[in-house]
Design a protein around this motif. Structure first.
Motif, short mmCIF file in Angstrom:
data_model
loop_
_atom_site.label_atom_id
_atom_site.label_comp_id
_atom_site.label_asym_id
_atom_site.label_seq_id
_atom_site.Cartn_x
_atom_site.Cartn_y
_atom_site.Cartn_z
N ASP A 15 0.82 -1.21 0.00
CA ASP A 15 0.00 0.00 0.00
C ASP A 15 0.86 1.26 0.00
O ASP A 15 0.55 2.23 -0.69
CB ASP A 15 -1.01 -0.01 1.15
N LYS A 19 1.16 4.33 -3.12
CA LYS A 19 1.06 5.76 -2.84
C LYS A 19 2.34 6.49 -3.23
O LYS A 19 2.30 7.54 -3.87
CB LYS A 19 0.76 6.00 -1.37
N SER A 26 -4.47 7.78 -2.21
CA SER A 26 -4.59 7.64 -0.75
C SER A 26 -4.41 6.18 -0.35
O SER A 26 -4.47 5.28 -1.19
CB SER A 26 -5.98 8.11 -0.30
N GLY A 28 -6.56 4.56 1.41
CA GLY A 28 -7.85 3.91 1.19
C GLY A 28 -8.00 3.43 -0.24
O GLY A 28 -8.50 2.32 -0.48
N GLU A 29 -7.56 4.24 -1.19
CA GLU A 29 -7.62 3.83 -2.59
C GLU A 29 -6.69 2.65 -2.84
O GLU A 29 -7.04 1.71 -3.56
CB GLU A 29 -7.25 4.99 -3.51
N HIS A 31 -5.89 0.33 -0.71
CA HIS A 31 -6.55 -0.85 -0.16
C HIS A 31 -7.66 -1.34 -1.08
O HIS A 31 -7.81 -2.55 -1.28
CB HIS A 31 -7.10 -0.56 1.23
N ARG A 32 -8.41 -0.42 -1.67
CA ARG A 32 -9.51 -0.81 -2.57
C ARG A 32 -9.00 -1.53 -3.81
O ARG A 32 -9.57 -2.55 -4.21
CB ARG A 32 -10.33 0.41 -2.97
N LYS A 49 -2.79 -6.23 1.43
CA LYS A 49 -2.54 -4.78 1.31
C LYS A 49 -1.16 -4.38 1.82
O LYS A 49 -0.55 -3.46 1.32
CB LYS A 49 -3.61 -4.00 2.05
#
Length: 76
Positions: A15, A19, A26, A28-29, A31-32, A49
């Motif tokens: 992750d 980034k 982000s 969060g993105e 992780h998605r 992740k």
């Protein structure tokens, strides 16, 4: 053409790499896209992740590839 990313230390988490390379905006993105199965490491889908990635590995997201290399500056 692959993005070359120098790993400081022994590894970088997946992750964090996404980034740092600007492939996502982000955590969060990051992780998605991993959870959705959009990321591969060395040609295999990666769903962890926080997978620990080391120099010599290759990461792919869509049409972008990242080649991990060792950051020689860290070896004093």
């Amino acid at each position: 053409m692959a993005i070359v990313f120098a790993v400081r230390g022994d590894y970088i988490q997946l992750d964090q790499l996404l980034k740092a390379c600007g492939l996502v905006m982000s955590g969060g993105e990051a992780h998605r896209v991993v959870e959705a199965g959009e990321v591969s490491v060395d040609g295999k889908r990666e769903n962890r992740k926080r997978a620990k990635l080391r120099p010599g590995q290759r990461v792919r997201l869509a049409d972008q590839e990242v080649k991990l290399v060792s950051d020689e500056r860290g070896a004093d």
